[in-house]
Design a protein around this motif. Structure first.
Motif, short mmCIF file in Angstrom:
data_model
loop_
_atom_site.label_atom_id
_atom_site.label_comp_id
_atom_site.label_asym_id
_atom_site.label_seq_id
_atom_site.Cartn_x
_atom_site.Cartn_y
_atom_site.Cartn_z
N LEU A 124 32.45 105.10 -4.68
CA LEU A 124 31.91 104.08 -5.52
C LEU A 124 33.09 103.21 -6.01
CD1 LEU A 124 29.03 105.59 -7.52
CD2 LEU A 124 28.89 104.07 -5.30
N ILE B 286 30.58 97.14 -8.01
CA ILE B 286 29.93 98.47 -8.58
C ILE B 286 31.11 98.83 -9.46
CG2 ILE B 286 29.36 100.86 -8.15
CD1 ILE B 286 28.11 100.01 -5.74
N ILE C 210 26.67 102.40 -12.08
CA ILE C 210 26.65 103.71 -11.78
C ILE C 210 25.74 104.32 -12.77
CG2 ILE C 210 28.19 105.77 -12.11
CD1 ILE C 210 30.47 104.38 -11.17
N VAL D 236 27.04 101.16 -0.30
CA VAL D 236 26.83 102.37 -0.70
C VAL D 236 26.57 103.44 0.40
CG1 VAL D 236 25.61 104.33 -1.97
CG2 VAL D 236 26.01 101.83 -3.03
#
Length: 324
Positions: A20, A26, A31, A66
């Motif tokens: 990540l 991000i 998160i 992702v």
């Protein structure tokens, strides 16, 4: 549990955090949404694209990123194992070992590389920053200020650089205190190279930090970004000497303000040279004035104030009150 099983348990999940960390866009806020929805990042990486895309602050493009990051998970696991074999610990934002003070800032690094004793930053920490080319007066003030803070129980944070940084770290060590250094490179590429012996000393009486888990060379962006961590680890940042065009130091003060931490600057009185001008400018912009000839009194007031408001009443006047 066998030693290998313990290591596997300890490592589980870190590769997902590093994956990540490598995705632009991000950070901690997104998160949190992933953890709220899926409980673990491992589960998030196994989710369908549509499940991720409909989360707050996500969209199909981020969700696709992702999913694409799954491809490199095995390599990340191997990298973590190799890094730790070099004596470097990788800690993620979710772990209890992650410095609590740093975790409070909005753009805290997702993962950190560290060498040394993390307990050193469990104590209140104060950052001392300034020019790479201090005057004799600047060095003397850094020595006295660092000694007073160490004697009052503070850990000293700085950037392992030349000048004020070097003086702050070495004085803290000489006073049998604790110190932490934030590097602008990865921990296997100490900058500046001539301070590598100092970095080894700090590992024994403090901790080294870097947000770069992978090889990272020196750059202007990395030099500026490391101050975000230095000030984030600290309850206060004190600038000793700086010119008005020292972008790194002025950005560090800005970071500290944005993080809601005390910003302080040495008041050099009648000095008008260029290394005093930067400090004067910071004070005019709202930094707390620290008289160069009243350092012990300042540290005593800062340490003994039962509340932030008590300290503000003593040292923060007028425009400065609105900053904290």
């Amino acid at each position: 549990m066998t030693q290998s099983a313990e290591k596997k348990t300890r490592q589980t999940g870190k590769e997902f955090w590093l994956a990540l960390a490598g995705i632009e866009g991000i950070g901690p806020i997104r998160i949190r949404y992933l953890l709220r929805q899926f409980e673990t990042l491992e589960a998030a990486f196994s989710a369908d694209l549509t499940e991720i895309a409909r989360l707050p602050l996500f969209d199909p493009l981020l969700a696709a990123k992702v999913q694409k990051a799954r491809i490199g998970l095995s390599d990340l696991r191997h990298h973590i194992d190799w890094y730790e074999s070099q004596g470097i610990r990788v800690i993620t934002w979710q772990e209890a070992a992650y410095p609590e003070q740093l975790k409070q800032i909005s753009n805290a690094p997702i993962a950190l590389a560290c060498q040394g004793d993390l307990k050193s930053v469990q104590k209140p920490t104060v950052a001392i920053l300034g020019t790479r080319t201090p005057t004799a007066e600047g060095i003397a003030v850094t020595l006295e200020l660092t000694n007073s803070l160490v004697q009052s129980g503070y850990t000293i944070a700085s950037g392992l650089d030349k000048g004020v940084d070097l003086t702050a770290h070495t004085t803290a060590l000489a006073c049998d205190g604790l110190t932490c250094a934030v590097l602008p490179t990865d921990l296997l590429s100490v900058y500046p190279p001539e301070n590598e012996p100092l970095s080894l000393q700090i590992q024994r009486r403090g901790v080294l930090f870097s947000e770069h888990i992978f090889p990272a060379s020196l750059s202007t962006a990395n030099l500026l970004a490391r101050h975000r961590m230095t000030t984030g680890l600290s309850i206060a940042t004190i600038v000793v000497e700086s010119s008005v065009d020292d972008e790194e130091i002025l950005r560090a003060a800005s970071f500290a303000r944005e993080q809601g931490r005390f910003v302080c600057s040495i008041d050099w009185g009648s000095r008008t040279d260029y290394l005093a001008e930067g400090c004067s400018q910071l004070i005019k912009s709202g930094a707390i004035s620290v008289p160069f000839n009243g350092l012990a009194e300042f540290v005593e007031s800062f340490t003994n104030s039962a509340t932030t408001s008590e300290f503000q009443a003593t040292y923060v006047q007028g425009q400065q009150m609105g900053l904290f």
